[in-house]
Motif scaffolding. Structure first.
Motif, PDB file in Angstrom:
ATOM      1  N   VAL A 144       1.981   1.940 -10.969  1.00 45.29           N
ATOM      2  CA  VAL A 144       2.131   0.509 -11.210  1.00 45.29           C
ATOM      3  C   VAL A 144       1.862   0.293 -12.689  1.00 45.29           C
ATOM      4  CG1 VAL A 144       1.259  -1.805 -10.735  1.00 45.29           C
ATOM      5  CG2 VAL A 144       1.491  -0.156  -8.869  1.00 45.29           C
ATOM      6  N   CYS A 145       2.857  -0.259 -13.386  1.00 48.75           N
ATOM      7  CA  CYS A 145       2.784  -0.404 -14.839  1.00 48.75           C
ATOM      8  C   CYS A 145       2.901  -1.889 -15.177  1.00 48.75           C
ATOM      9  CB  CYS A 145       3.903   0.379 -15.509  1.00 48.75           C
ATOM     10  SG  CYS A 145       3.986   2.116 -15.004  1.00 48.75           S
ATOM     11  N   LEU A 146       1.936  -2.409 -15.912  1.00 48.04           N
ATOM     12  CA  LEU A 146       1.903  -3.840 -16.221  1.00 48.04           C
ATOM     13  C   LEU A 146       1.940  -4.038 -17.727  1.00 48.04           C
ATOM     14  CD1 LEU A 146      -0.994  -4.873 -13.793  1.00 48.04           C
ATOM     15  CD2 LEU A 146       1.470  -4.800 -13.312  1.00 48.04           C
ATOM     16  N   ASN A 147       2.914  -4.823 -18.194  1.00 46.09           N
ATOM     17  CA  ASN A 147       2.929  -5.257 -19.585  1.00 46.09           C
ATOM     18  C   ASN A 147       2.161  -6.574 -19.645  1.00 46.09           C
ATOM     19  OD1 ASN A 147       3.475  -5.903 -22.264  1.00 46.09           O
ATOM     20  ND2 ASN A 147       5.505  -6.749 -21.758  1.00 46.09           N
ATOM     21  N   LEU A 148       0.882  -6.480 -19.942  1.00 45.70           N
ATOM     22  CA  LEU A 148       0.043  -7.677 -19.886  1.00 45.70           C
ATOM     23  C   LEU A 148       0.430  -8.708 -20.937  1.00 45.70           C
ATOM     24  CD1 LEU A 148      -3.494  -6.114 -19.229  1.00 45.70           C
ATOM     25  CD2 LEU A 148      -1.737  -6.829 -17.583  1.00 45.70           C
ATOM     26  N   ASP A 149       1.059  -8.265 -22.035  1.00 43.77           N
ATOM     27  CA  ASP A 149       1.470  -9.221 -23.069  1.00 43.77           C
ATOM     28  C   ASP A 149       2.551 -10.171 -22.563  1.00 43.77           C
ATOM     29  OD1 ASP A 149      -0.311  -8.035 -24.739  1.00 43.77           O
ATOM     30  OD2 ASP A 149       1.167  -6.999 -25.976  1.00 43.77           O
ATOM     31  N   GLY A 150       3.279  -9.761 -21.556  1.00 47.32           N
ATOM     32  CA  GLY A 150       4.337 -10.615 -21.020  1.00 47.32           C
ATOM     33  C   GLY A 150       3.898 -11.462 -19.852  1.00 47.32           C
ATOM     34  N   LEU A 151       2.605 -11.366 -19.476  1.00 49.45           N
ATOM     35  CA  LEU A 151       2.107 -12.045 -18.282  1.00 49.45           C
ATOM     36  C   LEU A 151       1.056 -13.085 -18.644  1.00 49.45           C
ATOM     37  CD1 LEU A 151       1.619  -8.852 -16.060  1.00 49.45           C
ATOM     38  CD2 LEU A 151       3.546 -10.454 -15.977  1.00 49.45           C
ATOM     39  N   SER A 152       1.158 -14.244 -17.990  1.00 49.74           N
ATOM     40  CA  SER A 152       0.116 -15.271 -18.148  1.00 49.74           C
ATOM     41  C   SER A 152      -0.755 -15.346 -16.898  1.00 49.74           C
ATOM     42  CB  SER A 152       0.746 -16.639 -18.427  1.00 49.74           C
ATOM     43  OG  SER A 152       1.611 -17.021 -17.372  1.00 49.74           O
ATOM     44  N   THR A 153      -0.172 -15.063 -15.747  1.00 53.75           N
ATOM     45  CA  THR A 153      -0.929 -15.021 -14.497  1.00 53.75           C
ATOM     46  C   THR A 153      -1.090 -13.569 -14.090  1.00 53.75           C
ATOM     47  OG1 THR A 153      -0.031 -17.163 -13.799  1.00 53.75           O
ATOM     48  CG2 THR A 153      -0.985 -15.736 -12.082  1.00 53.75           C
ATOM     49  N   ILE A 154      -2.341 -13.116 -14.058  1.00 58.70           N
ATOM     50  CA  ILE A 154      -2.611 -11.714 -13.751  1.00 58.70           C
ATOM     51  C   ILE A 154      -3.712 -11.686 -12.704  1.00 58.70           C
ATOM     52  CG2 ILE A 154      -3.257  -9.465 -14.681  1.00 58.70           C
ATOM     53  CD1 ILE A 154      -2.522 -10.573 -17.473  1.00 58.70           C
ATOM     54  N   ASP A 155      -3.324 -11.388 -11.451  1.00 59.31           N
ATOM     55  CA  ASP A 155      -4.308 -11.427 -10.377  1.00 59.31           C
ATOM     56  C   ASP A 155      -3.887 -10.431  -9.301  1.00 59.31           C
ATOM     57  OD1 ASP A 155      -6.463 -12.114  -8.829  1.00 59.31           O
ATOM     58  OD2 ASP A 155      -5.470 -13.866  -7.938  1.00 59.31           O
ATOM     59  N   GLY A 156      -4.817  -9.597  -8.898  1.00 67.00           N
ATOM     60  CA  GLY A 156      -4.498  -8.643  -7.852  1.00 67.00           C
ATOM     61  C   GLY A 156      -5.648  -7.704  -7.615  1.00 67.00           C
ATOM     62  N   ASN A 157      -5.766  -7.230  -6.376  1.00 70.83           N
ATOM     63  CA  ASN A 157      -6.841  -6.323  -6.009  1.00 70.83           C
ATOM     64  C   ASN A 157      -6.279  -4.918  -5.883  1.00 70.83           C
ATOM     65  OD1 ASN A 157      -9.223  -5.188  -5.111  1.00 70.83           O
ATOM     66  ND2 ASN A 157      -8.917  -5.847  -2.978  1.00 70.83           N
ATOM     67  N   TYR A 158      -6.556  -4.112  -6.916  1.00 70.48           N
ATOM     68  CA  TYR A 158      -6.060  -2.740  -6.901  1.00 70.48           C
ATOM     69  C   TYR A 158      -7.064  -1.886  -6.138  1.00 70.48           C
ATOM     70  CZ  TYR A 158      -4.491   1.830  -8.616  1.00 70.48           C
ATOM     71  OH  TYR A 158      -4.036   3.126  -8.702  1.00 70.48           O
ATOM     72  N   ASN A 216       0.821  -1.199   0.000  1.00 60.27           N
ATOM     73  CA  ASN A 216       0.000   0.000   0.000  1.00 60.27           C
ATOM     74  C   ASN A 216       0.865   1.263   0.000  1.00 60.27           C
ATOM     75  OD1 ASN A 216      -2.553  -1.292   0.040  1.00 60.27           O
ATOM     76  ND2 ASN A 216      -2.304  -1.703   2.245  1.00 60.27           N
ATOM     77  N   ASN A 217       0.267   2.329  -0.498  1.00 67.61           N
ATOM     78  CA  ASN A 217       0.927   3.642  -0.532  1.00 67.61           C
ATOM     79  C   ASN A 217       2.263   3.578  -1.278  1.00 67.61           C
ATOM     80  OD1 ASN A 217      -1.208   4.601   1.108  1.00 67.61           O
ATOM     81  ND2 ASN A 217      -0.126   3.893   2.942  1.00 67.61           N
ATOM     82  N   ILE A 218       2.193   3.070  -2.494  1.00 72.19           N
ATOM     83  CA  ILE A 218       3.397   2.939  -3.316  1.00 72.19           C
ATOM     84  C   ILE A 218       3.744   4.287  -3.938  1.00 72.19           C
ATOM     85  CG2 ILE A 218       4.397   1.838  -5.346  1.00 72.19           C
ATOM     86  CD1 ILE A 218       2.311  -0.445  -4.882  1.00 72.19           C
ATOM     87  N   ASP A 219       4.889   4.824  -3.595  1.00 74.46           N
ATOM     88  CA  ASP A 219       5.473   5.942  -4.332  1.00 74.46           C
ATOM     89  C   ASP A 219       6.548   5.363  -5.253  1.00 74.46           C
ATOM     90  OD1 ASP A 219       4.161   8.320  -3.745  1.00 74.46           O
ATOM     91  OD2 ASP A 219       5.143   8.488  -1.792  1.00 74.46           O
ATOM     92  N   GLY A 220       7.107   6.183  -6.097  1.00 73.55           N
ATOM     93  CA  GLY A 220       8.005   5.631  -7.096  1.00 73.55           C
ATOM     94  C   GLY A 220       7.188   4.843  -8.108  1.00 73.55           C
ATOM     95  N   TYR A 221       7.820   3.890  -8.764  1.00 75.43           N
ATOM     96  CA  TYR A 221       7.079   3.091  -9.751  1.00 75.43           C
ATOM     97  C   TYR A 221       7.450   1.620  -9.643  1.00 75.43           C
ATOM     98  CZ  TYR A 221      11.404   3.352 -12.567  1.00 75.43           C
ATOM     99  OH  TYR A 221      12.709   3.272 -13.011  1.00 75.43           O
ATOM    100  N   ILE A 222       6.492   0.781 -10.029  1.00 71.56           N
ATOM    101  CA  ILE A 222       6.729  -0.652 -10.178  1.00 71.56           C
ATOM    102  C   ILE A 222       6.388  -1.004 -11.620  1.00 71.56           C
ATOM    103  CG2 ILE A 222       6.074  -2.967  -9.459  1.00 71.56           C
ATOM    104  CD1 ILE A 222       5.354  -1.858  -6.728  1.00 71.56           C
ATOM    105  N   LEU A 223       7.390  -1.408 -12.378  1.00 68.61           N
ATOM    106  CA  LEU A 223       7.197  -1.807 -13.774  1.00 68.61           C
ATOM    107  C   LEU A 223       7.360  -3.320 -13.858  1.00 68.61           C
ATOM    108  CD1 LEU A 223       6.936  -1.408 -16.845  1.00 68.61           C
ATOM    109  CD2 LEU A 223       9.391  -0.871 -16.901  1.00 68.61           C
ATOM    110  N   VAL A 224       6.267  -4.003 -14.218  1.00 70.54           N
ATOM    111  CA  VAL A 224       6.291  -5.458 -14.341  1.00 70.54           C
ATOM    112  C   VAL A 224       6.224  -5.795 -15.822  1.00 70.54           C
ATOM    113  CG1 VAL A 224       5.230  -7.623 -13.627  1.00 70.54           C
ATOM    114  CG2 VAL A 224       5.066  -5.609 -12.138  1.00 70.54           C
ATOM    115  N   MET A 225       7.338  -6.324 -16.372  1.00 71.07           N
ATOM    116  CA  MET A 225       7.433  -6.578 -17.807  1.00 71.07           C
ATOM    117  C   MET A 225       6.988  -7.971 -18.210  1.00 71.07           C
ATOM    118  SD  MET A 225       8.382  -3.976 -19.565  1.00 71.07           S
ATOM    119  CE  MET A 225       8.941  -4.766 -21.081  1.00 71.07           C
TER     120      MET A 225
END
Length: 461
Positions: free
Chosen positions: A381-395, A349-358
């Protein structure tokens, strides 16, 4: 009869006639001798004037030969080296530096031609300025006086006109050199042909336009490229630029303790096998990493496990091609993460900065949160969905004031997120706030050429 035979007085007349003839011959001889002497003096003065003009030809052509070498040095210092330096900075900065563009072969070749053109123009300007176009006779700058055999002679440059050569690679100088001796003047028309030198050259490639020296790299290769490190991080006193180092079995806490001033830590690129182990040991975790850039693992298969609570992680950038696994909470982080996959059993929670998930190149990456994640006002929070097969999370959309953005060219979506319209490269730049350069230059920078100008002199008598 006797009177007619009286010969007294004839002798005197004959003597007078002979004297008169001798005087006439003497006068004629003296006049001829004086005229011949004057002719010899005139011829000698003319010869000396020609000789003086010839010396002038040698003097001025030698001077020009020296000056064109100085001209090349000026062009090298003022044009060639600065422009090559700008090209180097352009390539280092991803294809753009000020007004210089070099992101592809066409732009690179165009800039090379501009170096040659600018150098050629400046070189010709320097030659133009060697002498005034119409020097003033007697001007000390173009007059030399000397005294062979006690007589004064001199030479000077009476005309200097630079012109285009017979070929584009030549410069033609039209000179008139005057020699003077005893008020006698002779002029020699002289043509000086100067071949334009090679301003730049390529050490391994004589013709840089033969092939394409630019390749486009894979975005994963660029993002997760690890710097080469041949030195250990500790002791800090042994580190030398560019400050790439292996942490080994040490911890970040030990590294920070070794830099009491904190001036070296922001310069470090630290390579670790497992970020979790390096940031925590025996439940003693380091939160503030003082601006370090950290590269964890070496492949997509590597996993960094955070077994302890890592709240208030701040002031660093972590790059891991593999998986970052939070087993507990990591709230209130103010750091940057570039990862292949991320999993969490706790809250972020309360993420500053960035999280890039490729994700992975083959689309098998994971973004899996058992609990909540929430961005703060400056967080992404940046998600490259093309590189992910498992995508699960409560934003946590209600409590988030930052940004959740995703990229997909395959029509994938993520609840609560905003789709990014653009390329994957632009998506990464948007998330990190920094340009990413996928173009790699594999050729050679040009080197400064050699002063190989040839001077040819033609004299018209």
């Amino acid at each position: 009869m006797n009177k007619l035979r009286n010969e007294q007085g004839y002798t005197l007349i004959i003597v007078l006639l002979i004297i008169t003839l001798l005087l006439a011959f003497a006068a004629t001889f003296m006049a001829t001798s004086m005229n011949h002497s004057r002719q010899e003096q005139t011829v000698e003065a003319g010869n000396q004037a020609v000789a003086a003009a010839e010396m002038g030809v040698q003097y001025f052509t030698l001077h020009i030969d020296e000056q064109i070498r100085d001209a090349f040095i000026k062009v090298r210092n003022d044009v060639i080296e600065p422009m090559i330096g700008q090209l180097d900075m352009c390539l280092e900065n991803g294809g753009s530096y000020g007004s210089v563009q070099c992101s592809n072969q066409e732009e690179f070749d165009a800039y090379i031609r501009s170096i040659i053109s600018e150098s050629d123009s400046r070189y010709r300007e320097e030659i133009q300025m060697l002498y005034p176009e119409s020097p003033t006779p007697g001007d000390p700058a173009s007059t030399k006086t000397f005294q062979p055999d006690g007589s004064e002679v001199r030479f000077y440059l009476s005309r200097y006109i630079p012109q285009p050569g017979d070929t584009p690679d030549e410069i033609k100088l039209e000179l008139t050199i005057a020699g003077e001796a005893d008020e006698r003047q002779e002029k020699l028309m002289t043509t000086v042909l100067i071949s334009v030198p090679d301003f730049i050259h390529f050490i391994n490639d004589d013709d840089p336009e033969d092939e394409d020296d630019f390749i486009k790299r894979d975005i994963y290769e660029v993002l997760f490229a690890r710097p080469i490190a041949h030195q250990k991080c500790l002791p800090l006193s042994s580190l030398t630029p560019p400050y790439n180092c292996n942490l080994g079995t040490s911890t970040f806490g030990e590294l920070i303790a070794a830099d009491s001033s904190g001036t070296l830590l922001p310069k470090l690129n630290v390579l670790v096998e497992d970020f979790g182990t390096a940031v925590c040991r025996d439940k003693n975790c380091t939160q503030n990493l003082h601006g370090m850039t950290i590269y964890a693992g070496t492949s997509e298969e590597d996993v960094s496990v955070m077994e302890q609570n890592l709240n208030k992680l701040q002031n660093f950038t972590l790059v891991q091609e593999g998986t970052l696994d939070f087993e507990k909470n990591a709230n209130n982080s103010d750091a940057n993460f570039i990862v292949g996959s991320i999993t969490s059993e706790g809250n972020l929670n309360n993420i500053d900065g960035y999280i890039l998930v490729m994700g992975n190149r083959d689309g098998t990456g994971t973004f899996d949160f058992d609990k909540n994640f929430k961005t703060d006002s400056d967080g992404k929070v940046c998600l490259n969905l093309d590189g992910l097969s498992t995508i699960d999370g409560n934003y946590n959309t209600g409590g988030s004031s930052g940004e959740l953005v995703y990229f997909s060219s395959q029509g994938k979506t993520f609840p609560g997120g905003a789709r990014f319209n653009g390329t994957l490269e632009e998506f990464v730049e948007h998330c990190t706030g920094s340009p990413i350069n996928l173009i790699e230059f594999t050729g050679d920078l040009p080197a400064v050429g050699t002063d190989n100008a040839v001077v040819e002199v033609r004299v018209d008598y």
